[in-house]
Design an enzyme around this catalytic site. Structure first.
Site, PDB file in Angstrom:
ATOM      1  N   GLY A 137     -62.054  -6.255  41.126  1.00  0.00           N
ATOM      2  CA  GLY A 137     -60.924  -7.160  41.061  1.00  0.00           C
ATOM      3  C   GLY A 137     -59.758  -6.583  40.285  1.00  0.00           C
ATOM      4  N   SER A 169     -66.601  -3.797  28.139  1.00  0.00           N
ATOM      5  CA  SER A 169     -66.255  -2.531  27.501  1.00  0.00           C
ATOM      6  C   SER A 169     -66.991  -1.379  28.160  1.00  0.00           C
ATOM      7  CB  SER A 169     -66.584  -2.587  26.007  1.00  0.00           C
ATOM      8  OG  SER A 169     -67.962  -2.857  25.815  1.00  0.00           O
ATOM      9  N   GLY A 204     -73.807   9.326  16.198  1.00  0.00           N
ATOM     10  CA  GLY A 204     -73.384   7.973  15.862  1.00  0.00           C
ATOM     11  C   GLY A 204     -74.498   7.187  15.214  1.00  0.00           C
ATOM     12  N   ILE A 208     -76.267   0.950  18.483  1.00  0.00           N
ATOM     13  CA  ILE A 208     -76.823   1.507  19.716  1.00  0.00           C
ATOM     14  C   ILE A 208     -77.610   2.780  19.436  1.00  0.00           C
ATOM     15  CG2 ILE A 208     -76.248   2.505  21.960  1.00  0.00           C
ATOM     16  CD1 ILE A 208     -73.792   0.646  22.011  1.00  0.00           C
ATOM     17  N   GLU A 227     -73.920  11.427  11.825  1.00  0.00           N
ATOM     18  CA  GLU A 227     -72.913  10.390  11.591  1.00  0.00           C
ATOM     19  C   GLU A 227     -71.756  10.957  10.778  1.00  0.00           C
ATOM     20  OE1 GLU A 227     -70.436   7.566  11.141  1.00  0.00           O
ATOM     21  OE2 GLU A 227     -72.181   7.154  12.433  1.00  0.00           O
ATOM     22  N   VAL A 261     -69.114  16.347  14.644  1.00  0.00           N
ATOM     23  CA  VAL A 261     -69.513  17.106  15.825  1.00  0.00           C
ATOM     24  C   VAL A 261     -68.268  17.742  16.435  1.00  0.00           C
ATOM     25  CG1 VAL A 261     -70.520  17.007  18.138  1.00  0.00           C
ATOM     26  CG2 VAL A 261     -71.500  15.626  16.282  1.00  0.00           C
ATOM     27  N   HIS A 346     -73.000 -12.611  22.720  1.00  0.00           N
ATOM     28  CA  HIS A 346     -72.971 -14.035  22.362  1.00  0.00           C
ATOM     29  C   HIS A 346     -71.591 -14.461  21.888  1.00  0.00           C
ATOM     30  CE1 HIS A 346     -74.749 -11.548  19.166  1.00  0.00           C
ATOM     31  NE2 HIS A 346     -74.088 -12.282  18.289  1.00  0.00           N
ATOM     32  N   HIS A 474     -95.222 -23.355   5.241  1.00  0.00           N
ATOM     33  CA  HIS A 474     -95.971 -22.277   4.569  1.00  0.00           C
ATOM     34  C   HIS A 474     -97.250 -21.990   5.336  1.00  0.00           C
ATOM     35  CE1 HIS A 474     -97.668 -19.862   1.337  1.00  0.00           C
ATOM     36  NE2 HIS A 474     -98.808 -20.555   1.486  1.00  0.00           N
TER      37      HIS A 474
END
Length: 496
Positions: A137, A169, A204, A208, A227, A261, A346, A474
């Protein structure tokens, strides 16, 4: 708002607007069938709107369901079961031998979960009379969406009163490291490796990378996380981030923090990375069978036609919207990963619901983003909601905190063997004067399920004392939340 949700205020206002629309035009076209888009479409249809969803993937659910949240959780669960069988069962008095990995079967289970859920959304569309077009679209005008069908047919044009952009994304590329989805993979490729790599480098140290790195580490890979920053998961509370790092290192996940990197090249059947300290210094190399690039994601607006109608984006490529999710074109809205805020399924769902309620004649949208949780589905899980301690200091908000470790929780200790279950903590932050809960942070088993007590408390303005005086069954892991609340409200917990 309550009256409107019953339909008493909505029907009359929308009926007038609907009558003005020409026959055959849609009330809303949603571009993107991910969590934000498909949820908004169903909600809109339930409110009486004529809704069409355009999705180019050919399967609903977006990145989350097809190549993100759902398949990764399937592999996380399967790999965790394998690790428990090989490392923990014996201490529980369960003796098994010759435990093996059937990777194709594991992938089949993952794929089956994805297929079942995507088909389920199609069923919900039919139930709620949402029209579904499989195609790419683009915005041809303020009231027109052009669709190029995925089957190669002639483009079609859909007239609509409103447009919602929910295109999600895409993977953030890393210059000098070209993804081929075989040896140098994104999260998509990491979900469908045909064999377990002996060595994997994850570029990273975010959500993820740590989740997918955990999957392949459990299955036998030697995993090294590279990282750029000097810490993992920079949006986490610093105290929690440090504790999380200690736990992952104990699980034999390797880390090269503060490392940049520079590039990658294919060598023989693997990959060689060139790296150097982020602060500068000598170059070195890292060899791996597979390299996972997981440095983040960026809004996907490619060939969407934003320029056609003059929709504005910010310096990071995110579509600019107002409080009602309107773009610079009043009847075109945007939600989810393409706008500001955390890239969470969410969060997109909530935005889709309140946005479409407003489109249908309801009140101005409202979302308390401080009550939107985040979860990292490693083992143990990490979950948080509200402010971090560093954010409160930056905002100059006086606060008090309470911390309670799971090593002092009876259910965690009952389930524990070798320190696998009784690890982590619950940390709460509350306003020093009012005791209102400002943040909750959890590292531990089932943290992603327990965090919602904090979400509810923040959403409704509860205090730490409210949680401390709420009876918890409990023995449960959730008792650790109550103990943390006691430490916050009264200065001391009972069991630590």
């Amino acid at each position: 708002r309550a009256l409107w949700r019953t339909g008493l205020l909505w029907r009359r206002g929308f009926a007038v607007a609907a009558a003005a629309e020409k026959e055959g035009a849609r009330d809303l076209v949603v571009i993107g069938g991910g969590p934000g888009g498909y949820v908004a479409a169903i909600k809109g249809a339930q409110l009486g709107l004529k809704v069409t969803v355009v999705e180019k993937r050919g399967a609903l659910g977006g990145t989350c369901l097809n190549v993100g949240c759902i398949p990764s959780k399937a592999l996380l669960h399967s790999s965790q079961m394998y690790e428990e069988a090989t490392q923990q069962f014996k201490s529980h008095g369960i003796v098994v031998s010759d435990v093996q990995i059937d990777l194709p079967a594991m992938m089949k289970q993952k794929d089956g979960a994805v297929t079942g859920l995507t088909k389920g959304i199609e069923g919900l569309f039919k139930k709620n009379k949402v029209k579904y077009i499989k195609g790419t679209g683009s915005i041809a005008g303020p009231n027109e969406v052009k669709v190029d069908p995925i089957d190669g047919g002639e483009p079609v044009s859909v007239s609509t009163k409103n447009i919602m952009i929910a295109t999600g994304s895409d993977v953030m590329p890393l210059p000098g490291v070209d993804i081929d989805e075989e040896r140098i993979v994104s999260s998509t490729g990491a979900l469908k490796l045909k064999e377990i790599p002996k060595k994997m480098v994850v570029i990273g140290g975010g959500v993820i990378g740590l989740e997918m790195g955990s999957v392949w580490r459990r299955l036998g890979a030697e995993v090294t996380v590279v990282e750029f920053l000097d810490r993992i998961c920079p949006t986490l509370d610093l105290e929690v981030s440090k504790e999380f790092l200690k736990i992952l290192k104990k699980q034999k996940m390797n880390f090269k923090l503060g490392t940049k990197v520079l590039g990658a090249e294919r060598v023989d059947d693997g990959v060689r990375l060139r790296v150097q300290p982020a602060a500068g210094g000598d170059e070195s190399t890292l060899d791996a069978d597979v390299v996972l690039v997981a440095i983040g994601r960026r809004p996907f607006t490619d060939k969407l036609g934003l320029d056609t109608v003059g929709i504005q984006t910010d310096s990071r490529g995110r579509i600019e919207v107002d409080g009602a999710f309107r773009t610079s074109v009043p009847n075109i809205y945007a939600i989810g990963d393409v706008i500001r805020g955390p890239m969470l399924a969410h969060k997109a769902e909530d935005e889709g619901i309140v946005c479409v309620e407003h489109i249908a004649g309801g009140p101005e949208p409202h979302i308390n983003y401080d009550a939107v949780p985040g979860v990292i589905y490693t083992d143990p899980e990490v979950a948080d909601v509200g402010k971090t301690e560093e954010q409160l200091k930056e905002l100059k908000i006086e606060y008090k905190k309470g911390v309670f470790p799971f090593m002092a929780n009876s259910r965690a200790r009952a389930n524990d063997v070798g320190g696998h279950n009784a690890v982590g903590l619950v940390k709460m932050l509350a306003d020093a004067k009012t005791d209102r809960l400002l943040g909750m942070h959890i590292i531990g088993k089932n943290a992603g399920e327990m965090i919602h007590e904090g979400c509810m408390a923040i959403e409704y303005g509860a205090s730490a004392e409210d949680l401390a005086r709420t009876c918890h069954a409990h023995p449960t892991l959730s008792e650790a939340l109550r103990e943390s609340a006691m430490a916050t409200a009264f200065g001391k917990p009972i069991h630590f």
